[in-house]
Design an enzyme around this catalytic site. Structure first.
Site, short mmCIF file in Angstrom:
data_model
loop_
_atom_site.label_atom_id
_atom_site.label_comp_id
_atom_site.label_asym_id
_atom_site.label_seq_id
_atom_site.Cartn_x
_atom_site.Cartn_y
_atom_site.Cartn_z
N GLY A 14 -31.22 -5.64 10.98
CA GLY A 14 -31.41 -4.40 11.74
C GLY A 14 -30.47 -4.21 12.91
N ASN A 16 -27.81 -2.42 12.85
CA ASN A 16 -27.49 -0.98 12.89
C ASN A 16 -28.63 -0.17 13.50
OD1 ASN A 16 -24.77 -0.21 11.69
ND2 ASN A 16 -25.50 -1.70 10.20
N ARG A 67 -40.02 2.40 -8.63
CA ARG A 67 -39.31 2.87 -7.42
C ARG A 67 -39.87 4.19 -6.91
NH1 ARG A 67 -34.68 -0.16 -6.60
NH2 ARG A 67 -33.95 -1.24 -8.45
N MET A 92 -32.10 -2.36 1.40
CA MET A 92 -31.56 -2.91 0.16
C MET A 92 -32.31 -2.44 -1.09
SD MET A 92 -29.19 -4.34 1.69
CE MET A 92 -28.31 -5.40 0.56
N ARG A 93 -32.73 -1.20 -1.09
CA ARG A 93 -33.39 -0.64 -2.28
C ARG A 93 -32.69 0.64 -2.66
NH1 ARG A 93 -36.56 -3.79 -4.77
NH2 ARG A 93 -37.62 -2.03 -5.70
N ASN A 109 -26.66 6.93 4.69
CA ASN A 109 -26.52 5.49 4.48
C ASN A 109 -25.26 4.98 5.17
OD1 ASN A 109 -27.06 2.89 3.24
ND2 ASN A 109 -25.42 3.32 1.79
N HIS A 111 -22.46 2.01 4.78
CA HIS A 111 -22.00 1.06 3.77
C HIS A 111 -20.78 0.30 4.30
CE1 HIS A 111 -21.27 -0.65 -0.15
NE2 HIS A 111 -19.99 -0.35 -0.01
N ASP A 147 -24.27 4.35 -3.64
CA ASP A 147 -23.15 4.53 -2.70
C ASP A 147 -22.18 5.61 -3.17
OD1 ASP A 147 -24.21 2.41 -1.16
OD2 ASP A 147 -23.14 0.93 -2.34
N GLU A 176 -19.44 -0.41 12.24
CA GLU A 176 -20.65 0.28 11.78
C GLU A 176 -21.49 0.70 12.98
OE1 GLU A 176 -22.91 -1.68 8.65
OE2 GLU A 176 -21.15 -2.82 8.08
C1 GRF Z 1 -24.65 -3.64 7.04
O1 GRF Z 1 -23.40 -4.22 6.75
C2 GRF Z 1 -24.80 -2.37 6.26
O2 GRF Z 1 -23.62 -1.68 6.10
C3 GRF Z 1 -25.28 -2.87 4.94
O3 GRF Z 1 -26.14 -3.93 5.22
C4 GRF Z 1 -25.79 -4.48 6.49
C5 GRF Z 1 -27.02 -4.39 7.33
O4 GRF Z 1 -26.89 -4.95 8.57
N1 GRF Z 1 -25.84 -1.79 4.16
P1 GRF Z 1 -28.02 -4.74 9.65
O5 GRF Z 1 -29.37 -5.00 8.98
O6 GRF Z 1 -27.93 -3.36 10.19
O7 GRF Z 1 -27.76 -5.79 10.70
#
Ligand code: GRF
Length: 212
Positions: A14, A16, A67, A92-93, A109, A111, A147, A176
């Protein structure tokens, strides 16, 4: 314009999400984080939400038949907390039309690769294996593919000769943390316009900002 209320979906550390929380606190992001949802009960992102006083909800995907049923439960939580925009921040889903149709053109999203190169879960490793000299991250609207949705913004980092997957991923992750809050702020400011692309074509995105 009414306040943007974010529902942030996480599966892991987490960082981000933390970047979004920090940006809100610093006044760089004029949005409210209404709820954080995770499919993983032990996700560190949930602790980050709680520490910031944001509701943290677990929806365990293993408790659902498919899903779509999982997404319906997530949509219910998001709506209950007033979310108007959904951010997948290390979620991750794969999501289904159940979620996408509930928030049309408002599921974003982050990526860790320069799409359309290196989709999926091994972006930095694949960039390294291919030998690209520039890598980076992409913030895009989510569609039903993996993606594949319309790109809102990208940021680049150099690939250095002595990089390994960890060092490259860390350099990308720093970007990011800048790019995601920035793009969400553009959404909050009403700068992101999406127009249908027409029969069989991708929707077209316009981001009304000054490009330097
Ligand atoms: C990041 O690299 C994001 O781009 C990818 O998974 C990672 C998650 O990192 N989808 P975090 O959980 O935000 O630390």
């Amino acid at each position: 314009m009414s306040e943007l209320v974010l529902g942030v979906l996480v599966s892991g550390s987490g960082t981000n999400l933390q970047a979004l929380l920090d940006a809100v606190k610093a006044g760089r992001l004029s949005a409210k984080i209404g709820v954080v949802v995770s499919n993983v009960a032990t996700a560190k992102g949930l602790d980050r939400a709680r520490a910031a006083g944001v509701p943290a909800v677990v929806v365990d995907h293993k408790a659902f038949a498919d899903r779509a049923a999982f997404d319906a439960a997530v949509v219910e939580v998001l709506r209950a907390h007033g979310a108007t925009c959904v951010v997948l921040a290390g979620f991750m889903r794969l999501v289904t039309p159940v979620l996408l149709d509930a928030f049309p053109h408002r599921v974003v999203n982050i990526h860790p690769a320069l799409l359309p190169a290196f989709p999926g879960v091994h972006g930095p490793a694949q960039a390294l294996a291919y030998g690209v000299r520039v890598a980076g991250c992409t913030v895009h609207l989510v569609d039903a593919g993996m993606d594949t949705g319309p790109i809102l913004a990208q940021a680049t980092v150099p690939v250095l000769d002595d990089d390994d997957e960890a060092s490259l991923a860390a350099r990308i992750l720093e970007k990011e943390h800048e790019l995601l809050p920035q793009v969400v702020q553009w959404i909050a400011e009403g700068r992101v316009e999406v127009a249908p692309g027409g029969e069989g074509k991708r929707p077209r995105v316009r981001v009304r900002i000054e490009r330097r």
